[in-house]
Write a protein that holds these residues in place. Structure first.
Motif, PDB file in Angstrom:
ATOM      1  N   GLN A 320      19.040  -5.540  12.738  1.00 39.86           N
ATOM      2  CA  GLN A 320      20.226  -6.375  12.519  1.00 39.86           C
ATOM      3  C   GLN A 320      20.710  -6.387  11.060  1.00 39.86           C
ATOM      4  OE1 GLN A 320      21.812 -10.970  13.099  1.00 39.86           O
ATOM      5  NE2 GLN A 320      19.654 -10.543  13.422  1.00 39.86           N
ATOM      6  N   PRO A 321      19.831  -6.649  10.071  1.00 40.71           N
ATOM      7  CA  PRO A 321      20.354  -6.677   8.698  1.00 40.71           C
ATOM      8  C   PRO A 321      20.934  -5.346   8.240  1.00 40.71           C
ATOM      9  CG  PRO A 321      17.945  -6.845   8.723  1.00 40.71           C
ATOM     10  CD  PRO A 321      18.406  -7.007  10.125  1.00 40.71           C
ATOM     11  N   VAL A 322      20.400  -4.242   8.748  1.00 38.02           N
ATOM     12  CA  VAL A 322      20.907  -2.920   8.363  1.00 38.02           C
ATOM     13  C   VAL A 322      22.276  -2.682   8.994  1.00 38.02           C
ATOM     14  CG1 VAL A 322      20.356  -0.471   8.199  1.00 38.02           C
ATOM     15  CG2 VAL A 322      18.504  -2.155   8.296  1.00 38.02           C
ATOM     16  N   LEU A 323      22.444  -3.074  10.263  1.00 42.24           N
ATOM     17  CA  LEU A 323      23.735  -2.921  10.922  1.00 42.24           C
ATOM     18  C   LEU A 323      24.798  -3.779  10.245  1.00 42.24           C
ATOM     19  CD1 LEU A 323      22.750  -2.868  14.717  1.00 42.24           C
ATOM     20  CD2 LEU A 323      23.115  -0.939  13.159  1.00 42.24           C
ATOM     21  N   ARG A 324      24.413  -4.955   9.794  1.00 44.48           N
ATOM     22  CA  ARG A 324      25.387  -5.818   9.101  1.00 44.48           C
ATOM     23  C   ARG A 324      25.860  -5.147   7.812  1.00 44.48           C
ATOM     24  NH1 ARG A 324      26.155 -10.747  11.309  1.00 44.48           N
ATOM     25  NH2 ARG A 324      24.545 -11.596  12.696  1.00 44.48           N
ATOM     26  N   LYS A 325      24.939  -4.523   7.089  1.00 46.22           N
ATOM     27  CA  LYS A 325      25.354  -3.828   5.874  1.00 46.22           C
ATOM     28  C   LYS A 325      26.234  -2.636   6.211  1.00 46.22           C
ATOM     29  CE  LYS A 325      23.862  -1.575   1.622  1.00 46.22           C
ATOM     30  NZ  LYS A 325      22.751  -1.200   0.719  1.00 46.22           N
ATOM     31  N   LEU A 326      25.847  -1.856   7.221  1.00 43.98           N
ATOM     32  CA  LEU A 326      26.648  -0.697   7.619  1.00 43.98           C
ATOM     33  C   LEU A 326      28.069  -1.104   8.006  1.00 43.98           C
ATOM     34  CD1 LEU A 326      24.138   1.387   9.770  1.00 43.98           C
ATOM     35  CD2 LEU A 326      25.368   2.209   7.753  1.00 43.98           C
ATOM     36  N   SER A 327      28.212  -2.253   8.658  1.00 45.21           N
ATOM     37  CA  SER A 327      29.527  -2.703   9.118  1.00 45.21           C
ATOM     38  C   SER A 327      30.387  -3.216   7.983  1.00 45.21           C
ATOM     39  CB  SER A 327      29.367  -3.786  10.184  1.00 45.21           C
ATOM     40  OG  SER A 327      28.874  -4.982   9.598  1.00 45.21           O
ATOM     41  N   GLY A 328      29.803  -3.314   6.775  1.00 40.45           N
ATOM     42  CA  GLY A 328      30.550  -3.804   5.627  1.00 40.45           C
ATOM     43  C   GLY A 328      30.418  -5.280   5.396  1.00 40.45           C
ATOM     44  N   GLU A 329      29.671  -5.961   6.269  1.00 40.12           N
ATOM     45  CA  GLU A 329      29.503  -7.400   6.126  1.00 40.12           C
ATOM     46  C   GLU A 329      28.630  -7.711   4.914  1.00 40.12           C
ATOM     47  OE1 GLU A 329      27.841 -11.182   8.781  1.00 40.12           O
ATOM     48  OE2 GLU A 329      28.004  -9.189   9.663  1.00 40.12           O
ATOM     49  N   THR A 330      29.002  -8.718   4.170  1.00 35.43           N
ATOM     50  CA  THR A 330      28.210  -9.130   3.024  1.00 35.43           C
ATOM     51  C   THR A 330      26.833  -9.575   3.503  1.00 35.43           C
ATOM     52  OG1 THR A 330      30.190  -9.862   1.876  1.00 35.43           O
ATOM     53  CG2 THR A 330      28.096 -10.673   1.040  1.00 35.43           C
ATOM     54  N   HIS A 331      25.783  -8.953   2.954  1.00 39.28           N
ATOM     55  CA  HIS A 331      24.422  -9.250   3.397  1.00 39.28           C
ATOM     56  C   HIS A 331      23.982 -10.600   2.847  1.00 39.28           C
ATOM     57  CE1 HIS A 331      20.399  -8.634   4.800  1.00 39.28           C
ATOM     58  NE2 HIS A 331      19.892  -8.601   3.589  1.00 39.28           N
ATOM     59  N   GLU A 332      23.522 -11.485   3.724  1.00 41.24           N
ATOM     60  CA  GLU A 332      23.149 -12.837   3.321  1.00 41.24           C
ATOM     61  C   GLU A 332      21.642 -13.022   3.191  1.00 41.24           C
ATOM     62  OE1 GLU A 332      24.951 -15.391   6.164  1.00 41.24           O
ATOM     63  OE2 GLU A 332      26.992 -15.045   5.417  1.00 41.24           O
ATOM     64  N   GLY A 333      20.883 -11.936   3.216  1.00 39.60           N
ATOM     65  CA  GLY A 333      19.435 -12.049   3.073  1.00 39.60           C
ATOM     66  C   GLY A 333      18.765 -12.415   4.382  1.00 39.60           C
ATOM     67  N   THR A 334      17.487 -12.744   4.294  1.00 39.33           N
ATOM     68  CA  THR A 334      16.699 -13.032   5.492  1.00 39.33           C
ATOM     69  C   THR A 334      17.042 -14.407   6.057  1.00 39.33           C
ATOM     70  OG1 THR A 334      14.929 -13.903   4.091  1.00 39.33           O
ATOM     71  CG2 THR A 334      14.797 -11.587   4.723  1.00 39.33           C
ATOM     72  N   ALA A 335      16.779 -14.562   7.339  1.00 33.32           N
ATOM     73  CA  ALA A 335      17.063 -15.832   8.012  1.00 33.32           C
ATOM     74  C   ALA A 335      16.184 -16.942   7.454  1.00 33.32           C
ATOM     75  CB  ALA A 335      16.832 -15.681   9.515  1.00 33.32           C
ATOM     76  N   SER A 336      16.733 -18.143   7.390  1.00 32.10           N
ATOM     77  CA  SER A 336      15.989 -19.292   6.887  1.00 32.10           C
ATOM     78  C   SER A 336      14.921 -19.705   7.901  1.00 32.10           C
ATOM     79  CB  SER A 336      16.930 -20.463   6.630  1.00 32.10           C
ATOM     80  OG  SER A 336      17.881 -20.143   5.647  1.00 32.10           O
ATOM     81  N   LEU A 337      13.757 -20.054   7.393  1.00 35.79           N
ATOM     82  CA  LEU A 337      12.673 -20.529   8.244  1.00 35.79           C
ATOM     83  C   LEU A 337      12.544 -22.047   8.123  1.00 35.79           C
ATOM     84  CD1 LEU A 337       9.908 -17.847   7.523  1.00 35.79           C
ATOM     85  CD2 LEU A 337      11.594 -17.872   9.362  1.00 35.79           C
ATOM     86  N   LEU A 338      12.225 -22.685   9.242  1.00 38.83           N
ATOM     87  CA  LEU A 338      11.971 -24.122   9.259  1.00 38.83           C
ATOM     88  C   LEU A 338      10.470 -24.351   9.436  1.00 38.83           C
ATOM     89  CD1 LEU A 338      14.854 -25.208  11.683  1.00 38.83           C
ATOM     90  CD2 LEU A 338      14.923 -25.071   9.190  1.00 38.83           C
ATOM     91  N   GLN A 339      10.023 -25.543   9.085  1.00 42.69           N
ATOM     92  CA  GLN A 339       8.623 -25.894   9.257  1.00 42.69           C
ATOM     93  C   GLN A 339       8.478 -26.846  10.440  1.00 42.69           C
ATOM     94  OE1 GLN A 339       6.177 -24.360   7.165  1.00 42.69           O
ATOM     95  NE2 GLN A 339       8.099 -23.242   6.793  1.00 42.69           N
ATOM     96  N   ALA A 340       7.523 -26.556  11.320  1.00 44.68           N
ATOM     97  CA  ALA A 340       7.315 -27.374  12.505  1.00 44.68           C
ATOM     98  C   ALA A 340       5.825 -27.483  12.790  1.00 44.68           C
ATOM     99  CB  ALA A 340       8.039 -26.781  13.715  1.00 44.68           C
ATOM    100  N   THR A 341       5.444 -28.568  13.448  1.00 43.52           N
ATOM    101  CA  THR A 341       4.054 -28.754  13.867  1.00 43.52           C
ATOM    102  C   THR A 341       3.859 -28.117  15.231  1.00 43.52           C
ATOM    103  OG1 THR A 341       3.910 -30.837  12.654  1.00 43.52           O
ATOM    104  CG2 THR A 341       2.255 -30.436  14.362  1.00 43.52           C
ATOM    105  N   CYS A 342       2.886 -27.217  15.327  1.00 40.64           N
ATOM    106  CA  CYS A 342       2.635 -26.527  16.591  1.00 40.64           C
ATOM    107  C   CYS A 342       1.713 -27.378  17.458  1.00 40.64           C
ATOM    108  CB  CYS A 342       2.018 -25.153  16.340  1.00 40.64           C
ATOM    109  SG  CYS A 342       2.026 -24.108  17.812  1.00 40.64           S
ATOM    110  N   THR A 343       2.128 -27.656  18.682  1.00 41.10           N
ATOM    111  CA  THR A 343       1.387 -28.561  19.551  1.00 41.10           C
ATOM    112  C   THR A 343       0.322 -27.850  20.378  1.00 41.10           C
ATOM    113  OG1 THR A 343       3.015 -28.324  21.327  1.00 41.10           O
ATOM    114  CG2 THR A 343       3.390 -30.081  19.710  1.00 41.10           C
TER     115      THR A 343
END
Length: 415
Positions: A320-343
């Motif tokens: 996905q990030p490579v296709l976004r760059k190829l399409s000319g879209e401004t690359h916004e870096g990696t997706a943000s991660l959230l913190q959660a408690t695993c049950t």
């Protein structure tokens, strides 16, 4: 490109993305499209406003337009007319007078302030109406000044911006009927495997239905790409090479599913080596270790694993990030991660970054997450029933319930 293929020397997911991004360049061909057809297109050039927004001083509220200096205790102001949206008041407004005004109407030239209708008391003297202001307003109150939102010549959207619904409204408000955008990325896809059957046919013993092409095509359409489906191919080197040749002449990118591991019937990798170049073909990611990246003349190549979940994960996380760059879209870096408690407890062996499929929710204790059934890379239900990935670093081992983990909510590709 350099070969990097042994198990010991597998690239990390981050390093693989970094290398791919460093090798690809965005499209440069552009076209002009009507605004109504521009959703999800990538701007080829910046958008500059040719007008002020708002284009004139106007009322921000329903009320009365007046001079702030005219407002004095116990001194009424005569209402001498009305200014409505689309119908300006053009006459002179004498000192000590005001004009009834509605939201968006042009401010009469001599007036500088709007007092909202709830803050005045009305009275009547013969045929004339007066207002008594119950506040002392500040000059400029409830008035929108010409150009305060967008000024003439101001850059509104940058080149490389992918147009969203609100952007189309913004462009329409500036008078744009069409925009110059980069052409769509053309992506060819196919699946290989003698064990695969197209949906709709009777399921034969020892066979499974081909699902990967449907998932890939849908995800790529969500990215705004034009998909060229080359079909379901048998494990036949002639058929696979023919598909490669077609992709090389008709597409910017070829994405295949299966055929890049080391099995004796995995011809995709062999033909890629014959017709093009391989940069690497293993990544330290789970699911999805057998992942290939290379090039065929001017066509980039991504070889996804055959297991359905592994194909989805690698397409989203690596491609996905490579296709976004190829399409000319401004690359916004990696997706943000959230913190959660695993049950629930999590099983993992150190070595590869793991994207386990999970379901997260918010309760009084904060974000919670759990895995959903089997984490087998062959079970698409683990993706279909999930809403996030539980992202476990390469050096992580199994974790007990109650641990805080990183989660990545599904992007638009899977929502």
């Amino acid at each position: 490109m350099r070969e990097s293929g042994t198990t010991k020397n597998m690239l990390s997911a981050a390093r693989a993305i970094e290398q791919m991004l460093s090798e690809v360049s965005p499209l440069s061909e552009s076209l002009t499209v009507p605004l109504a057809e521009a959703l999800d297109c990538v701007l080829a050039q910046p958008i500059l406003s040719e007008i002020n927004v708002p284009g004139y001083d106007n009322a921000a509220m329903d009320g009365y337009a007046l001079r702030a200096a005219d407002v004095k205790p116990n001194q009424p102001l005569d209402v001498i007319g009305s200014a409505l949206a689309g119908h300006a008041y053009h006459d002179t407004v004498p000192v000590g007078s005001c004009v009834r005004i509605t939201t968006g109407a042009v401010m009469p030239a001599e007036l500088d302030t709007v007092v909202v209708q709830e803050q005045v008391a009305l009275s009547q003297t013969g045929p004339s109406q007066q207002i008594h202001c119950q506040i002392v307003p500040e000059a400029g109150e409830h008035v929108r000044i010409a150009g305060e939102d967008i000024a003439t010549g101001q850059q509104v959207l940058a080149a490389g911006h992918k147009l969203r619904p609100a952007d189309l409204g913004l462009l329409a408000s500036l008078g744009y009927a069409s925009v110059n955008v980069l052409r769509q990325l053309k992506i060819a896809i196919f699946s290989t495997g003698d064990e695969l059957l197209p949906p709709g046919q009777p399921l034969l013993s020892g066979h499974i239905y081909d699902s990967n092409r449907y998932v890939m095509a849908a995800m790529l359409q969500r990215l705004g790409a034009e998909v060229l489906d080359l079909g379901l191919l048998p494990d036949n080197p002639v058929a696979i090479e023919h598909a490669f040749a077609k992709a090389m002449t008709e597409a910017d990118v070829l994405i295949t599913s299966a055929g890049v591991s080391v099995g004796e019937a995995d011809y995709t990798r062999q033909i890629l080596q014959k017709l093009g170049q391989i940069a690497f073909w293993k990544v330290a990611i789970k699911p999805g270790k057998p992942f290939a990246f290379g090039k065929l003349d001017n066509c980039w190549f991504f070889g996804l694993p055959g297991n359905p979940v592994a194909a989805v994960v690698t397409l989203e996380q690596l491609v996905q990030p490579v296709l976004r760059k190829l399409s000319g879209e401004t690359h916004e870096g990696t997706a943000s991660l959230l913190q959660a408690t695993c049950t629930v407890p999590l099983k993992k062996q150190p070595g590869r970054q793991d994207y386990q499929r999970g379901w997260y929710w918010q309760d009084a204790q904060g974000l919670q997450v759990k895995t959903l059934g089997s984490q087998s890379s062959g079970m698409l239900s683990s993706i279909a029933n999930a809403n996030c990935y539980i992202v476990l670093p390469a050096d992580s081992a199994s974790l007990p319930a109650g641990e805080v983990v990183s989660i990545q909510p599904f992007s638009v590709l899977l929502r």
